[in-house]
Design a protein around this motif. Structure first.
Motif, mmCIF file in Angstrom:
data_model
loop_
_atom_site.group_PDB
_atom_site.id
_atom_site.type_symbol
_atom_site.label_atom_id
_atom_site.label_comp_id
_atom_site.label_asym_id
_atom_site.label_seq_id
_atom_site.Cartn_x
_atom_site.Cartn_y
_atom_site.Cartn_z
ATOM 1 N N ASN A 478 -25.410 -37.114 19.881
ATOM 2 C CA ASN A 478 -26.465 -37.100 20.889
ATOM 3 C C ASN A 478 -27.750 -36.541 20.307
ATOM 4 O O ASN A 478 -27.741 -35.808 19.310
ATOM 5 C CB ASN A 478 -26.038 -36.314 22.142
ATOM 6 C CG ASN A 478 -25.771 -34.854 21.855
ATOM 7 O OD1 ASN A 478 -26.017 -34.365 20.766
ATOM 8 N ND2 ASN A 478 -25.243 -34.146 22.832
ATOM 9 N N SER A 479 -28.843 -36.917 20.918
ATOM 10 C CA SER A 479 -30.158 -36.402 20.542
ATOM 11 C C SER A 479 -30.958 -36.183 21.804
ATOM 12 O O SER A 479 -30.901 -36.975 22.758
ATOM 13 C CB SER A 479 -30.895 -37.379 19.616
ATOM 14 O OG SER A 479 -31.231 -38.578 20.298
ATOM 15 N N ASP A 480 -31.685 -35.072 21.821
ATOM 16 C CA ASP A 480 -32.485 -34.702 22.983
ATOM 17 C C ASP A 480 -33.896 -34.409 22.504
ATOM 18 O O ASP A 480 -34.142 -33.403 21.829
ATOM 19 C CB ASP A 480 -31.865 -33.482 23.669
ATOM 20 C CG ASP A 480 -32.492 -33.190 25.025
ATOM 21 O OD1 ASP A 480 -33.348 -33.982 25.472
ATOM 22 O OD2 ASP A 480 -32.117 -32.176 25.646
ATOM 23 N N ASN A 481 -34.825 -35.299 22.826
ATOM 24 C CA ASN A 481 -36.217 -35.185 22.399
ATOM 25 C C ASN A 481 -37.048 -34.756 23.590
ATOM 26 O O ASN A 481 -37.107 -35.452 24.608
ATOM 27 C CB ASN A 481 -36.712 -36.528 21.855
ATOM 28 C CG ASN A 481 -38.165 -36.470 21.426
ATOM 29 O OD1 ASN A 481 -39.060 -36.487 22.257
ATOM 30 N ND2 ASN A 481 -38.393 -36.425 20.126
ATOM 31 N N TYR A 482 -37.699 -33.599 23.472
ATOM 32 C CA TYR A 482 -38.427 -33.020 24.600
ATOM 33 C C TYR A 482 -39.843 -32.690 24.154
ATOM 34 O O TYR A 482 -40.042 -31.978 23.166
ATOM 35 C CB TYR A 482 -37.706 -31.753 25.068
ATOM 36 C CG TYR A 482 -38.146 -31.224 26.403
ATOM 37 C CD1 TYR A 482 -37.604 -31.723 27.576
ATOM 38 C CD2 TYR A 482 -39.097 -30.204 26.497
ATOM 39 C CE1 TYR A 482 -37.997 -31.236 28.807
ATOM 40 C CE2 TYR A 482 -39.492 -29.707 27.720
ATOM 41 C CZ TYR A 482 -38.944 -30.223 28.868
ATOM 42 O OH TYR A 482 -39.335 -29.733 30.096
ATOM 43 N N VAL A 483 -40.837 -33.210 24.870
ATOM 44 C CA VAL A 483 -42.246 -32.996 24.533
ATOM 45 C C VAL A 483 -42.939 -32.344 25.713
ATOM 46 O O VAL A 483 -42.894 -32.853 26.839
ATOM 47 C CB VAL A 483 -42.952 -34.321 24.180
ATOM 48 C CG1 VAL A 483 -44.414 -34.056 23.845
ATOM 49 C CG2 VAL A 483 -42.255 -35.012 23.027
ATOM 50 N N THR A 484 -43.573 -31.210 25.464
ATOM 51 C CA THR A 484 -44.322 -30.491 26.488
ATOM 52 C C THR A 484 -45.797 -30.509 26.137
ATOM 53 O O THR A 484 -46.182 -30.016 25.070
ATOM 54 C CB THR A 484 -43.839 -29.044 26.616
ATOM 55 O OG1 THR A 484 -42.455 -29.028 26.941
ATOM 56 C CG2 THR A 484 -44.621 -28.304 27.686
#
Length: 933
Positions: A478-484
């Motif tokens: 799995n991969s979790d890409n989070y941009v704030t």
């Protein structure tokens, strides 16, 4: 004048919501009702499946320490945030609600001492503001085996929320309408103007100063003969209503057949605040409120006999509003403004005020404009599962999710002038001094936060049973890409696996683990391995086990290693430099400063770690009428990020970084017991749980302390420290015969402290651990019955051995505001020390401003925060089907429920949770009806 754009709560948006609502109702009416496949229903009910990390397991095979409740158990609690419905329902889960402010009233969550990762439908998400009708179940994962597959994100535990899905069943339409009354709890008892002025004079004299209020002033405050020069304003009741409303409407449709299943949900919430309003004065809303629109559609389609497509669509709009001055500022000003500060209005209806109190609270509520907020979420999940039938039980699954979040604040506030009413005592002439300006309304907006998330998962699984042997396994990436905002992406990615074997549902073994990385660590230090193992033995399955009253007895134990990368920071392993007046690098030719060093980098930073051991037993009695689950855990957390205490950052001229060096241990015991039975048509149940949580600091880099009793190491995490109060100084003789207070000359009525080290001086070296050092004990009990359509449920929750500080703005006297004015005094200040009340006083002598002796942290201000609360009660009645069937209604139920009805606490003035009175806790009385077709 430039034309303003339509506001987000305008008529167009409401019309769109109404059209969508009506369209879905029409669609469900025209969809053909599909028949139930009784064979599939029977198979689905043979073995209960429980949610676990990245999948499900049968209850009989479960080795993990977890707790679970059905979503239906949340629907009776009239709260706006799901966390508020979890009080007292799950062992190990501890909650504290610090504010009752609409839209910001979610409690903090602690699972075995830490804030758990929230996972909704398999995706880590940052919100829980969804309606309970969408929720199928809430599960907490607590031990190393349960969370090892989350790797660097698993140390703090996991809160799994699973939403509802359609099933092979006839179409079902459910509509619920609710209307509630809110009442604020634990209002501070403010002093009237006469008592305030009398105590103010007393405080001045205690400080060696002359009183400012004459006898004539006191008489006028008392008889209210001069309301403009000597006002007595009850600010609380002047600007706040006694009650506020809340409405909620929910429509959901579910059903399906062999080829497709669906669950569709629409929810609307409208929570109003308590500020007074004036529709004649303002054409816009000035009350604070919170409105939420939620839509969810979960669809499952069998593309082939072996291919399942699942599609989830989630949307949420949250609209907020508050007066232009701000809700927090207004509540702060209630505490900062005494009743005698100024009148609400002067004789000419202008707003009262003066230099020290230039913000008329009434004006802040009704004449400061307004501040809307707009918040939206959109989430789409798509999953495709393919059974590989050439090997029975083998499957592959692909899953992707996109989530976006946007939060905007709009400023339409305005300033207003206040007028100081002045009376010439010689001539009787009156004048009004203008303070401030009446300015035009602002019109600007700002983006508070925006982020997006893309989550991907690919898994391969194999489940099989052959005779007495059962095997379940899964391997995934799995991969979790989070941009704030404008930050660089935060990426979590890795591999995880789980395998479980059981023989004849008697002997169990399970291994799980992950190999995971996060991109905000140095390139060569991003990956970590997190293994776990579990063993179980169902003793009741043995042929030699014959205990008639015991239906099931399973022993289990797990051990695992997990991590936590939430403290990694924003690339803190790299050294950054900022431009500014303080510099370390300078242009030698011009002398202009160019660069200054930011906080020192930590090139060795890594994730925090934990080793978790858990041992438990699941026992059921009397044909499973009584179920008991107990767990003992011992969790060692190490490599915790902490700043050094033994090195002063001022010496090196920069801020020290956090380093992986802390070590703590958390131990505890948890028990959950469930009992249900019936006698004829009368069914009843009792569910109770209790948790004991003990923490200990094993190592931290402390500052050098000369006495062992001052050291934090070896004590519970967060243990309060301060002086030990031993009463009040009663006389000057008492002071002369007592230890000297460093830097302060006490007078009679001051708090007297223990000389802990016996050196004859009261100072920081006498500070020691104060309050309770016992393990935190918290518990909950849910009970109810159902009899011939009448149903009743109640929820109690409580906590013991809890320390809380009370030396805050709603306890201390005369707290000065920024303009030099003095704040409220309260009813408990009437019990202050004076020579006449020395024997009975419960509060030290009064003084102005902060008293360095009386107001410092000490056992006088540290109170026992234990409480028992009747958190929720519900009474409902379901009409007989012979009545509802006439109008083709499957079910009709009316109900009333209540939140925070009773609280038993040793605290006299404050709510045991909302301590600072920034926005009080609330009692909610809620009425509703549910109709199903």
């Amino acid at each position: 004048m430039k034309k303003q754009r339509p506001t987000f709560y305008g008529q167009q948006q409401l019309l769109k919501q109404a059209m969508l609502f009506a369209g879905i109702v029409f669609l469900c009416r025209v969809l053909p009702a599909q028949t139930t496949d009784s064979t599939q229903q029977k198979q689905a009910g043979q073995t209960e499946k429980l949610p676990v990390a990245f999948g499900e397991q049968t209850r009989s095979a479960l080795l993990q320490a977890q707790g679970r409740i059905q979503g239906s158990q949340l629907e009776s609690v009239p709260v706006t945030q799901i966390e508020g419905a979890l009080y007292g329902k799950l062992a190990g889960l501890y909650l504290v609600q610090a504010s009752g402010k609409p839209g910001s009233d979610q409690p903090s969550i602690s699972l075995r001492g830490f804030s758990p990762l929230v996972v909704i439908d398999g995706v880590p998400r940052t919100f829980t503001s969804i309606d309970p009708q969408q929720i199928e179940s809430v599960t907490v994962l607590k031990d190393g085996l349960a969370t090892a597959m989350y790797g660097q994100r698993g140390s703090d535990g996991v809160l799994l929320i699973k939403t509802k899905r359609g099933s092979i069943a006839p179409r079902k339409i459910s509509f619920t309408a609710q209307s509630a009354i809110q009442q604020q709890l634990n209002r501070p008892e403010f002093l009237n103007s006469f008592d305030y002025a009398s105590l103010f004079n007393e405080a001045l004299m205690n400080d060696g100063k002359a009183p400012v209020y004459s006898a004539d002033d006191l008489n006028k405050y008392k008889d209210h003969s001069s309301p403009y020069t000597h006002p007595d304003v009850d600010w609380y009741n002047s600007i706040l209503n006694k009650q506020a409303t809340m409405q909620r409407y929910n429509l959901n449709i579910s059903g399906g057949g062999k080829l497709s299943r669906y669950f569709v949900d629409l929810d609307y919430l409208n929570q109003q605040g308590f500020f007074i309003t004036d529709n004649k004065l303002n054409t816009y809303p000035t009350n604070n409120f919170y409105k939420r629109y939620v839509f969810r559609s979960n669809i499952d389609v069998d593309l082939t006999k072996s291919t399942l497509l699942s599609l989830n669509i989630f949307g949420r709009l949250r609209n907020g509003n508050e007066p232009g001055a701000g809700t927090d500022a207004i509540y702060d000003n209630i505490l900062a403004t005494p009743n005698n500060a100024y009148p609400v209005f002067n004789h000419n209806q202008s707003l009262g005020g003066n230099v020290q109190y230039s913000n008329n609270i009434y004006g802040q509520v009704l004449r400061s404009g307004y501040r809307p907020t707009y918040n939206r979420n959109l989430g789409v999940d798509v999953a495709l599962r393919q059974n590989l039938d050439f090997i029975k039980g083998l499957y592959v699954r692909g899953f992707t999710s996109f989530n976006s979040y946007y939060d905007e604040s709009i400023n339409r506030s305005k300033t207003f002038a206040v007028y100081d009413f002045q009376l010439n005592p010689l001539t009787g002439d009156t004048t009004l001094q203008k303070i401030g300006t009446d300015a035009s309304q602002s019109n600007s907006s700002s983006v508070n936060s925006q982020n997006r998330q893309i989550y991907n998962e690919f898994s391969l699984g194999y489940d099989t049973e052959k005779g007495k042997h059962a095997f379940q396994s899964a391997l995934l990436f799995n991969s979790d890409n989070y941009v704030t905002g404008y930050d660089l992406p935060l990426n979590n990615y890795g591999f995880a696996a789980r395998a479980q074997y059981n023989y004849d549902e008697t002997y169990f073994a399970e291994v799980a683990g992950s190999y995971m990385a996060m991109n905000r660590y140095p390139q060569n230090k991003q990956w970590g391995f997190f293994p776990a193992v579990g063993l179980g033995w169902n003793m009741s399955k043995e042929k030699w086990f014959h205990v008639p009253v015991i239906s099931n007895l399973k022993w289990r134990a797990t051990y695992g290693k997990t991590g936590d990368n939430s403290g990694a920071g924003y690339y803190v392993y790299q050294q950054f430099y900022n431009s500014g007046s303080t510099y370390y690098f300078q242009n030698p030719s011009t002398g202009n400063s160019t660069l200054s060093e930011a906080s020192l980098a930590n090139p060795n930073i890594t994730w925090e770690k934990a080793r978790k051991f858990n041992a438990g037993a699941d026992i059921s009695f009397f044909n499973n009428k009584l179920e008991l689950s107990v767990d003992y855990y011992d969790h060692l957390f190490y490599d915790l990020l902490q700043q050094r205490g033994t090195n002063a950052s001022a010496i090196i001229g920069s801020t020290l970084p956090s380093e992986n060096m802390g070590e703590r241990r958390y131990k505890g015991f948890e028990a959950a017991i469930n009992y249900n039975d019936h006698a004829g048509d009368f069914y009843w149940y009792v569910n109770a749980n209790a948790s004991v949580s003990k923490s200990k600091i094993i190592w931290m880099d402390e500052v050098i302390r000369p006495y062992a009793y001052q050291r934090r190491t070896g004590l519970p995490v967060g243990q309060p420290f301060g002086l030990t109060a031993i009463g009040f100084y009663q006389s000057q003789t008492d002071i002369n015969n007592s230890p000297v207070v460093e830097g302060y000359n006490p007078v009679p009525g001051d708090i007297k402290f223990k000389d802990t080290n016996g050196d004859g001086i009261i100072n920081v070296f006498d500070e020691t651990a104060i309050g309770s050092t016992k393990p935190l004990f918290f518990y909950g009990l849910t009970a109810g019955f159902n009899w011939k359509g009448l149903d009743f449920s109640m929820l109690l929750n409580g906590v013991s051995n809890r320390n809380i500080w009370t030396n805050n703005s709603n306890t201390l006297e005369f707290q000065q505001n920024s303009n030099g004015g003095y704040g409220q005094a309260f009813a408990h200040h009437l019990d202050r020390w004076t020579p006449a009340t020395a024997a009975t006083a419960t509060y030290p002598r009064l003084s102005l401003d902060d008293n360095p002796n009386n107001h410092r942290n000490s056992s006088f201000w540290l109170k026992d925060g234990s409480y028992l609360r009747l958190r929720n009660v519900e009474l409902g009645y379901t009409l007989p089907t012979k009545w509802t069937g006439i109008v083709r209604i499957t079910k009709a139920r009316a109900f009333v429920n209540a939140l925070n009805l009773l609280t038993f606490s040793k605290l006299e003035r404050v709510d045991p949770e909302v301590l600072n009175w920034d926005y009080p806790n609330q009692r909610v009385i809620n009425f509703g009806i549910n109709i199903q077709f």
